[in-house]
Design a protein around this motif. Structure first.
Motif, PDB file in Angstrom:
ATOM      1  N   HIS A 196     120.400  36.166  28.025  1.00  0.00           N
ATOM      2  CA  HIS A 196     119.405  35.362  28.719  1.00  0.00           C
ATOM      3  C   HIS A 196     118.177  35.216  27.821  1.00  0.00           C
ATOM      4  CE1 HIS A 196     118.222  39.510  29.640  1.00  0.00           C
ATOM      5  NE2 HIS A 196     116.990  39.035  29.721  1.00  0.00           N
ATOM      6  N   TYR A 197     117.207  34.488  28.311  1.00  0.00           N
ATOM      7  CA  TYR A 197     115.955  34.275  27.588  1.00  0.00           C
ATOM      8  C   TYR A 197     114.818  34.837  28.438  1.00  0.00           C
ATOM      9  CZ  TYR A 197     118.586  31.029  24.653  1.00  0.00           C
ATOM     10  OH  TYR A 197     119.498  30.461  23.803  1.00  0.00           O
ATOM     11  N   ASP A 198     113.887  35.548  27.809  1.00  0.00           N
ATOM     12  CA  ASP A 198     112.694  36.046  28.483  1.00  0.00           C
ATOM     13  C   ASP A 198     111.553  35.087  28.146  1.00  0.00           C
ATOM     14  OD1 ASP A 198     114.010  38.323  29.507  1.00  0.00           O
ATOM     15  OD2 ASP A 198     113.668  39.413  27.649  1.00  0.00           O
ATOM     16  N   PHE A 199     111.062  34.384  29.158  1.00  0.00           N
ATOM     17  CA  PHE A 199     109.985  33.402  29.010  1.00  0.00           C
ATOM     18  C   PHE A 199     108.698  34.102  29.405  1.00  0.00           C
ATOM     19  CE2 PHE A 199     107.316  29.941  30.673  1.00  0.00           C
ATOM     20  CZ  PHE A 199     107.413  29.014  29.648  1.00  0.00           C
ATOM     21  N   GLN A 200     107.702  34.160  28.493  1.00  0.00           N
ATOM     22  CA  GLN A 200     106.500  34.955  28.723  1.00  0.00           C
ATOM     23  C   GLN A 200     105.251  34.178  28.346  1.00  0.00           C
ATOM     24  OE1 GLN A 200     107.692  38.156  26.153  1.00  0.00           O
ATOM     25  NE2 GLN A 200     108.905  39.129  27.753  1.00  0.00           N
ATOM     26  N   LEU A 201     104.256  34.254  29.251  1.00  0.00           N
ATOM     27  CA  LEU A 201     102.972  33.588  29.046  1.00  0.00           C
ATOM     28  C   LEU A 201     101.857  34.624  29.125  1.00  0.00           C
ATOM     29  CD1 LEU A 201     103.429  30.556  31.493  1.00  0.00           C
ATOM     30  CD2 LEU A 201     103.672  30.505  28.999  1.00  0.00           C
ATOM     31  N   GLU A 202     100.893  34.524  28.227  1.00  0.00           N
ATOM     32  CA  GLU A 202      99.741  35.425  28.262  1.00  0.00           C
ATOM     33  C   GLU A 202      98.806  35.007  29.395  1.00  0.00           C
ATOM     34  OE1 GLU A 202      95.831  36.752  25.650  1.00  0.00           O
ATOM     35  OE2 GLU A 202      97.359  35.501  24.702  1.00  0.00           O
ATOM     36  N   ILE A 203      98.716  35.874  30.398  1.00  0.00           N
ATOM     37  CA  ILE A 203      97.847  35.618  31.544  1.00  0.00           C
ATOM     38  C   ILE A 203      97.191  36.934  31.931  1.00  0.00           C
ATOM     39  CG2 ILE A 203      97.727  34.877  33.962  1.00  0.00           C
ATOM     40  CD1 ILE A 203     100.227  33.176  33.414  1.00  0.00           C
ATOM     41  N   GLY A 204      95.870  36.949  31.979  1.00  0.00           N
ATOM     42  CA  GLY A 204      95.155  38.134  32.415  1.00  0.00           C
ATOM     43  C   GLY A 204      95.359  39.344  31.528  1.00  0.00           C
ATOM     44  N   GLY A 205      95.532  39.146  30.226  1.00  0.00           N
ATOM     45  CA  GLY A 205      95.652  40.259  29.289  1.00  0.00           C
ATOM     46  C   GLY A 205      97.034  40.856  29.155  1.00  0.00           C
ATOM     47  N   THR A 206      98.028  40.280  29.836  1.00  0.00           N
ATOM     48  CA  THR A 206      99.412  40.736  29.688  1.00  0.00           C
ATOM     49  C   THR A 206     100.317  39.524  29.509  1.00  0.00           C
ATOM     50  OG1 THR A 206      99.906  40.658  32.062  1.00  0.00           O
ATOM     51  CG2 THR A 206      99.034  42.735  31.210  1.00  0.00           C
ATOM     52  N   LEU A 207     101.590  39.782  29.266  1.00  0.00           N
ATOM     53  CA  LEU A 207     102.582  38.710  29.209  1.00  0.00           C
ATOM     54  C   LEU A 207     103.273  38.636  30.565  1.00  0.00           C
ATOM     55  CD1 LEU A 207     104.182  39.376  25.712  1.00  0.00           C
ATOM     56  CD2 LEU A 207     102.685  37.468  26.335  1.00  0.00           C
ATOM     57  N   LYS A 208     102.981  37.588  31.331  1.00  0.00           N
ATOM     58  CA  LYS A 208     103.673  37.341  32.591  1.00  0.00           C
ATOM     59  C   LYS A 208     105.068  36.890  32.205  1.00  0.00           C
ATOM     60  CE  LYS A 208     102.629  36.240  37.147  1.00  0.00           C
ATOM     61  NZ  LYS A 208     102.672  37.606  37.532  1.00  0.00           N
ATOM     62  N   SER A 209     106.099  37.491  32.819  1.00  0.00           N
ATOM     63  CA  SER A 209     107.455  37.336  32.299  1.00  0.00           C
ATOM     64  C   SER A 209     108.462  36.890  33.357  1.00  0.00           C
ATOM     65  CB  SER A 209     107.923  38.671  31.708  1.00  0.00           C
ATOM     66  OG  SER A 209     107.033  39.108  30.708  1.00  0.00           O
ATOM     67  N   TRP A 210     109.380  36.055  32.905  1.00  0.00           N
ATOM     68  CA  TRP A 210     110.501  35.599  33.713  1.00  0.00           C
ATOM     69  C   TRP A 210     111.769  35.696  32.874  1.00  0.00           C
ATOM     70  CZ3 TRP A 210     105.806  33.300  33.531  1.00  0.00           C
ATOM     71  CH2 TRP A 210     105.137  33.054  34.729  1.00  0.00           C
ATOM     72  N   SER A 211     112.865  36.036  33.508  1.00  0.00           N
ATOM     73  CA  SER A 211     114.177  35.990  32.872  1.00  0.00           C
ATOM     74  C   SER A 211     114.801  34.642  33.220  1.00  0.00           C
ATOM     75  CB  SER A 211     115.051  37.130  33.413  1.00  0.00           C
ATOM     76  OG  SER A 211     116.366  37.005  32.918  1.00  0.00           O
ATOM     77  N   VAL A 212     115.162  33.881  32.181  1.00  0.00           N
ATOM     78  CA  VAL A 212     115.735  32.543  32.377  1.00  0.00           C
ATOM     79  C   VAL A 212     117.173  32.599  31.859  1.00  0.00           C
ATOM     80  CG1 VAL A 212     115.472  30.075  31.896  1.00  0.00           C
ATOM     81  CG2 VAL A 212     113.439  31.534  32.061  1.00  0.00           C
ATOM     82  N   PRO A 213     118.159  32.752  32.771  1.00  0.00           N
ATOM     83  CA  PRO A 213     119.547  32.966  32.342  1.00  0.00           C
ATOM     84  C   PRO A 213     120.076  31.937  31.340  1.00  0.00           C
ATOM     85  CG  PRO A 213     119.352  33.392  34.675  1.00  0.00           C
ATOM     86  CD  PRO A 213     118.026  32.831  34.230  1.00  0.00           C
ATOM     87  N   LYS A 214     119.779  30.664  31.537  1.00  0.00           N
ATOM     88  CA  LYS A 214     120.304  29.628  30.641  1.00  0.00           C
ATOM     89  C   LYS A 214     119.287  29.179  29.603  1.00  0.00           C
ATOM     90  CE  LYS A 214     123.728  27.882  33.846  1.00  0.00           C
ATOM     91  NZ  LYS A 214     124.248  26.699  34.538  1.00  0.00           N
ATOM     92  N   GLY A 215     118.107  29.763  29.620  1.00  0.00           N
ATOM     93  CA  GLY A 215     117.070  29.375  28.677  1.00  0.00           C
ATOM     94  C   GLY A 215     116.347  28.126  29.128  1.00  0.00           C
ATOM     95  N   PRO A 216     115.178  27.862  28.548  1.00  0.00           N
ATOM     96  CA  PRO A 216     114.430  26.655  28.913  1.00  0.00           C
ATOM     97  C   PRO A 216     115.191  25.399  28.505  1.00  0.00           C
ATOM     98  CG  PRO A 216     113.446  27.715  27.021  1.00  0.00           C
ATOM     99  CD  PRO A 216     114.536  28.615  27.490  1.00  0.00           C
TER     100      PRO A 216
END
Length: 193
Positions: A42-62
Protein backbone atom coordinates in the motif's frame (compact mmCIF):
# COMPACT_ATOMS: atom_id res chain seq x y z
CA UNK A 1 -1.23 2.36 22.19
CA UNK A 2 1.95 1.68 24.09
CA UNK A 3 5.22 3.37 23.23
CA UNK A 4 5.96 6.34 21.06
CA UNK A 5 6.06 6.29 17.30
CA UNK A 6 9.84 6.53 17.67
CA UNK A 7 9.90 3.24 19.56
CA UNK A 8 7.44 1.57 17.21
CA UNK A 9 9.30 2.62 14.10
CA UNK A 10 12.72 1.98 15.58
CA UNK A 11 13.89 5.61 15.74
CA UNK A 12 16.76 6.37 18.09
CA UNK A 13 15.84 8.86 20.79
CA UNK A 14 19.05 10.82 20.37
CA UNK A 15 18.50 14.54 21.09
CA UNK A 16 21.06 15.37 18.40
CA UNK A 17 18.95 13.71 15.73
CA UNK A 18 15.50 14.90 16.80
CA UNK A 19 13.99 16.46 13.68
CA UNK A 20 17.09 15.68 11.63
CA UNK A 21 16.35 14.79 8.06
CA UNK A 22 12.91 16.37 8.01
CA UNK A 23 12.56 18.40 4.82
CA UNK A 24 13.44 22.04 5.27
CA UNK A 25 11.43 24.11 2.80
CA UNK A 26 10.93 27.42 4.50
CA UNK A 27 7.32 27.80 5.57
CA UNK A 28 5.80 25.39 3.07
CA UNK A 29 4.45 22.26 4.74
CA UNK A 30 5.73 18.94 3.39
CA UNK A 31 4.02 15.86 2.06
CA UNK A 32 5.41 12.40 1.57
CA UNK A 33 4.06 9.25 -0.04
CA UNK A 34 5.80 6.09 1.11
CA UNK A 35 5.30 2.82 -0.71
CA UNK A 36 5.05 0.21 2.06
CA UNK A 37 5.44 -3.49 1.38
CA UNK A 38 3.86 -4.94 4.53
CA UNK A 39 1.22 -7.67 4.82
CA UNK A 40 -0.39 -5.91 1.86
CA UNK A 41 1.40 -3.51 -0.46
CA UNK A 42 0.00 0.00 0.00
CA UNK A 43 0.96 3.67 -0.01
CA UNK A 44 1.18 5.88 3.10
CA UNK A 45 -0.06 9.38 2.17
CA UNK A 46 1.17 11.97 4.71
CA UNK A 47 0.70 15.72 5.08
CA UNK A 48 2.47 17.99 7.55
CA UNK A 49 -0.25 19.43 9.77
CA UNK A 50 0.22 20.83 13.25
CA UNK A 51 3.85 19.74 13.57
CA UNK A 52 3.29 16.08 12.66
CA UNK A 53 2.60 14.02 9.55
CA UNK A 54 -1.14 13.34 9.34
CA UNK A 55 -1.26 9.90 7.74
CA UNK A 56 -3.55 7.71 5.67
CA UNK A 57 -3.01 4.25 4.23
CA UNK A 58 -4.07 4.23 0.56
CA UNK A 59 -4.27 0.58 -0.59
CA UNK A 60 -4.10 1.33 -4.34
CA UNK A 61 -2.07 4.52 -4.07
CA UNK A 62 -3.08 8.01 -5.20
CA UNK A 63 -4.52 8.46 -8.67
CA UNK A 64 -3.93 11.14 -11.29
CA UNK A 65 -7.32 10.34 -12.87
CA UNK A 66 -10.15 12.64 -11.71
CA UNK A 67 -12.71 9.85 -12.17
CA UNK A 68 -11.06 7.53 -9.63
CA UNK A 69 -11.74 7.82 -5.90
CA UNK A 70 -9.20 6.12 -3.65
CA UNK A 71 -9.97 4.88 -0.15
CA UNK A 72 -7.65 6.53 2.40
CA UNK A 73 -7.68 4.83 5.80
CA UNK A 74 -6.53 7.10 8.64
CA UNK A 75 -3.56 5.86 10.65
CA UNK A 76 -1.78 7.43 13.59
CA UNK A 77 0.19 10.62 13.07
CA UNK A 78 3.93 10.27 12.48
CA UNK A 79 6.81 12.55 13.53
CA UNK A 80 8.17 14.88 10.84
CA UNK A 81 11.55 13.11 10.74
CA UNK A 82 9.70 10.04 9.46
CA UNK A 83 9.26 11.87 6.13
CA UNK A 84 12.56 10.58 4.77
CA UNK A 85 12.52 7.12 6.35
CA UNK A 86 13.40 4.47 3.82
CA UNK A 87 14.31 0.95 4.90
CA UNK A 88 12.98 -2.24 6.43
CA UNK A 89 11.33 -2.77 9.80
CA UNK A 90 11.42 -6.40 10.93
CA UNK A 91 8.25 -8.40 10.38
CA UNK A 92 6.27 -8.78 13.57
CA UNK A 93 7.15 -5.25 14.73
CA UNK A 94 4.72 -2.35 14.42
CA UNK A 95 4.82 -1.19 10.78
CA UNK A 96 6.90 -4.21 9.75
CA UNK A 97 7.90 -4.30 6.09
CA UNK A 98 9.94 -2.33 3.59
CA UNK A 99 9.41 1.41 3.03
CA UNK A 100 10.33 3.50 0.01
CA UNK A 101 9.90 7.27 -0.31
CA UNK A 102 7.83 7.08 -3.47
CA UNK A 103 7.24 10.84 -3.70
CA UNK A 104 7.75 13.96 -1.60
CA UNK A 105 7.59 17.72 -1.83
CA UNK A 106 5.57 20.59 -0.47
CA UNK A 107 1.91 21.45 -0.57
CA UNK A 108 -0.39 24.38 -0.08
CA UNK A 109 -3.89 24.61 1.34
CA UNK A 110 -6.63 25.24 -1.25
CA UNK A 111 -9.57 25.34 1.15
CA UNK A 112 -11.20 28.75 1.62
CA UNK A 113 -13.93 29.99 3.92
CA UNK A 114 -14.80 32.89 1.70
CA UNK A 115 -13.06 34.87 -0.95
CA UNK A 116 -9.37 34.91 -0.08
CA UNK A 117 -9.85 33.60 3.50
CA UNK A 118 -8.10 30.25 3.82
CA UNK A 119 -9.33 27.79 6.44
CA UNK A 120 -6.53 26.50 8.63
CA UNK A 121 -5.55 22.93 7.74
CA UNK A 122 -6.27 21.67 11.25
CA UNK A 123 -9.80 23.11 11.00
CA UNK A 124 -10.52 21.71 7.54
CA UNK A 125 -9.41 18.23 8.58
CA UNK A 126 -11.51 18.43 11.75
CA UNK A 127 -14.47 19.24 9.48
CA UNK A 128 -13.64 16.21 7.33
CA UNK A 129 -12.96 17.98 4.05
CA UNK A 130 -9.80 19.47 2.64
CA UNK A 131 -8.11 20.34 -0.61
CA UNK A 132 -4.37 20.64 -1.11
CA UNK A 133 -2.10 21.43 -4.05
CA UNK A 134 0.86 19.02 -4.13
CA UNK A 135 4.20 20.10 -5.58
CA UNK A 136 6.11 16.82 -5.69
CA UNK A 137 8.68 15.10 -7.82
CA UNK A 138 6.10 12.68 -9.28
CA UNK A 139 2.72 14.15 -8.36
CA UNK A 140 1.52 17.71 -8.71
CA UNK A 141 -1.80 19.48 -8.60
CA UNK A 142 -4.94 19.58 -6.52
CA UNK A 143 -6.16 16.68 -4.43
CA UNK A 144 -9.28 16.56 -2.26
CA UNK A 145 -9.58 14.55 0.95
CA UNK A 146 -13.14 13.90 2.09
CA UNK A 147 -14.13 11.97 5.20
CA UNK A 148 -16.95 9.48 4.74
CA UNK A 149 -19.62 10.22 7.34
CA UNK A 150 -22.05 7.31 6.79
CA UNK A 151 -22.25 3.62 6.00
CA UNK A 152 -19.79 0.77 6.37
CA UNK A 153 -16.84 2.94 5.34
CA UNK A 154 -17.61 5.68 7.90
CA UNK A 155 -14.41 7.21 9.32
CA UNK A 156 -12.36 6.45 6.22
CA UNK A 157 -11.59 9.14 3.68
CA UNK A 158 -11.62 9.48 -0.10
CA UNK A 159 -8.54 10.82 -1.89
CA UNK A 160 -9.61 12.35 -5.21
CA UNK A 161 -7.51 14.05 -7.89
CA UNK A 162 -8.95 17.45 -8.72
CA UNK A 163 -9.50 18.50 -12.34
CA UNK A 164 -6.51 20.67 -13.27
CA UNK A 165 -3.61 20.73 -15.74
CA UNK A 166 -1.89 17.94 -13.77
CA UNK A 167 -4.74 15.43 -14.13
CA UNK A 168 -4.26 12.47 -16.44
CA UNK A 169 -5.09 8.80 -16.64
CA UNK A 170 -1.55 7.42 -16.28
CA UNK A 171 -1.32 4.65 -13.66
CA UNK A 172 1.00 5.45 -10.77
CA UNK A 173 2.24 1.86 -10.48
CA UNK A 174 4.59 2.41 -13.44
CA UNK A 175 6.68 4.59 -11.10
CA UNK A 176 8.70 2.00 -9.16
CA UNK A 177 11.73 3.89 -7.81
CA UNK A 178 12.44 5.98 -4.73
CA UNK A 179 12.70 9.75 -5.18
CA UNK A 180 15.46 9.74 -2.52
CA UNK A 181 17.74 6.93 -3.66
CA UNK A 182 16.46 5.68 -7.01
CA UNK A 183 16.09 2.18 -5.53
CA UNK A 184 13.16 -0.22 -5.90
CA UNK A 185 11.49 -1.86 -2.89
CA UNK A 186 13.40 -5.09 -3.58
CA UNK A 187 16.72 -3.22 -3.68
CA UNK A 188 15.92 -1.48 -0.38
CA UNK A 189 14.95 -4.80 1.21
CA UNK A 190 18.18 -6.50 0.00
CA UNK A 191 20.36 -3.77 1.48
CA UNK A 192 18.53 -3.86 4.82
CA UNK A 193 18.50 -7.67 5.10
Amino acid sequence: MNGSIHEKKGFQQDPGTEGKGSPKNGKDPVFVIQKHDATNLHYDFQLEIGGTLKSWSVPKGPSTDTHIKRIAIPTEDHPLEYADFEGTIAKGQYGGGTFMVWDNGTFRNLKEEGKGNPIFLEESFALGTSAVFLQGKKLSGGNALIEMKKGAMKGNWLLIKMDDEHADANPINIETRSVLTGRTLKEIERVDS
